[in-house]
Design an enzyme around this catalytic site. Structure first.
Site, mmCIF file in Angstrom:
data_model
loop_
_atom_site.group_PDB
_atom_site.id
_atom_site.type_symbol
_atom_site.label_atom_id
_atom_site.label_comp_id
_atom_site.label_asym_id
_atom_site.label_seq_id
_atom_site.Cartn_x
_atom_site.Cartn_y
_atom_site.Cartn_z
ATOM 1 N N SER A 70 0.939 -1.667 0.305
ATOM 2 C CA SER A 70 -0.273 -0.176 -0.050
ATOM 3 C C SER A 70 0.380 1.557 -0.002
ATOM 4 O O SER A 70 -0.113 2.262 -0.165
ATOM 5 C CB SER A 70 -1.405 -0.246 1.109
ATOM 6 N N LYS A 73 -0.329 3.263 -2.412
ATOM 7 C CA LYS A 73 -0.901 3.850 -2.840
ATOM 8 C C LYS A 73 -0.789 5.556 -3.475
ATOM 9 O O LYS A 73 -1.821 6.407 -4.378
ATOM 10 C CB LYS A 73 -1.757 4.042 -1.610
ATOM 11 N N TYR A 196 -3.578 -3.532 -9.802
ATOM 12 C CA TYR A 196 -3.371 -3.115 -8.924
ATOM 13 C C TYR A 196 -2.032 -4.417 -8.034
ATOM 14 O O TYR A 196 -1.769 -3.728 -7.274
ATOM 15 C CB TYR A 196 -5.175 -3.114 -8.050
ATOM 16 N N TYR A 248 -4.263 4.083 7.878
ATOM 17 C CA TYR A 248 -5.969 3.855 7.996
ATOM 18 C C TYR A 248 -6.701 4.233 9.319
ATOM 19 O O TYR A 248 -6.400 5.326 9.854
ATOM 20 C CB TYR A 248 -5.434 2.285 7.760
ATOM 21 N N VAL A 266 1.529 -3.658 3.874
ATOM 22 C CA VAL A 266 1.627 -4.649 4.568
ATOM 23 C C VAL A 266 2.874 -5.570 3.779
ATOM 24 O O VAL A 266 3.075 -6.680 4.873
ATOM 25 C CB VAL A 266 0.049 -5.585 4.324
#
Ligand code: DON
Length: 312
Positions: A70, A73, A196, A248, A266
């Site tokens: 991530s 992102k 993705y 998050y 992760v």
């Protein structure tokens, strides 16, 4: 301030910080929902720091490669905004924190668009907006952009992690199919989630993500080559979203304890930026229950205190 602090002193601070925090890995877990991510040493930890003059500091296993996950992102978000414009992207993806886990489907059902581009739903929608002639071209634009930000032409896909994500990624497929039903995204869903998965499976090390963060810390200009890679306004938007949503449902706590724009993955990486001062990359694959590197967060907290890094 960094100019006054010699390289030896800063490297020693990194070394001590790593030593003080490395045992926290025992409280975390590897990302077992992607089986290939469990084949790593949970004890491995590393830190790289690059200042906005291009000076480099590092310690531990900072050369060890891991998948970006991530941390990709915010990077893909910048490319999507450059491709489509700010309004088109945020017409489809919101800018508000969710308070939910990164892969949650809950708020998609009660809200017309994904809450923000840092959670999986929002990131998949963003990836669907990357321009290119075909799927290969789109991926080569993404990896090309990551290579440029990292100043590393050697970044490559980790095939094993990519296949493992593909095999186990039904939650992401569900998010994507639901978003197509809601007319948030259009196109071939299998191709979109595949892109993705590939974006998440690009391998980096601490120095790569520190270099990427240094471009953000320097408002979109590469501190070494002086090339403007990202328009200042886009860099500011993405840094803001990293601050409010990058960790998050731990973003509020992280803002208090560390006080930096950051993004976790992760794979164990956290990319953090200190405006006008540093890009930081930390690695530690043992994660907390929110999917953030435990050692990475502890290291950033101690560094923030020792070097007075918080923006607040
Ligand atoms: O889609 C996923 O679940 C992973 N490829 C990325 C999730 C992730 O890195 C969450 N971050 N801490």
């Amino acid at each position: 301030m960094e100019d006054a602090r010699d390289k030896k002193e800063l490297n020693q601070i990194l070394k001590d910080t790593l030593k003080n925090n490395q045992d926290h890995y025992k409280k975390g877990e590897l990302a077992n929902y992607i089986p290939a991510l469990t084949k790593v040493d949970p004890k491995a930890v590393g830190i790289s720091m690059v200042d906005t003059k291009g000076k480099f500091y590092a310690t531990g296993e900072y050369k060890k490669r891991f998948t970006i996950q991530s941390v990709s992102k915010p990077l893909t978000l910048m490319l999507a905004i450059m491709d489509n414009g700010i309004d088109s992207v945020f017409d489809k993806v919101g800018v508000e924190p969710t308070g939910d886990p990164f892969n949650s489907i809950i708020k998609l059902t009660g809200f017309a668009k994904p809450y923000n581009p840092m959670i999986n739903a929002g990131a998949i929608a963003v990836t669907s907006m990357i321009k290119g002639n075909d799927k290969e071209d789109k991926f080569s634009r993404i990896i090309g952009f990551f290579r440029k930000l990292a100043k590393n032409d050697g970044l490559e896909l980790n095939q094993e992690v990519y296949f493992s994500e593909k095999e186990t990624g039904d939650r992401n497929r569900s998010l994507a199919y639901y978003m197509r039903d809601q007319e948030i995204i259009t196109g071939n869903i299998e191709e979109i989630v595949d892109l993705y998965f590939k974006q998440c499976s690009i391998e980096v090390n601490c120095t790569d993500i520190a270099n990427m963060a240094a471009v953000l810390a320097n408002q979109g200009v590469d501190p070494v080559t002086k090339e403007r890679i990202i328009p200042r306004k886009i860099a500011r938007i993405v840094r803001t979203l990293m601050t409010t949503c990058g960790m998050y449902d731990k973003s509020g706590n992280f803002a208090i304890e560390v006080g930096l724009a950051a993004k976790s993955g992760v794979g164990g990486g956290i990319m953090a930026e200190v405006p006008e001062r540093f890009g930081i990359g930390v690695y530690g694959p043992a994660l907390d229950d929110k999917g953030n590197s435990i050692v990475g967060m502890k290291v950033l907290k101690e560094l923030s205190q020792k070097l007075n890094l918080s923006i607040f």
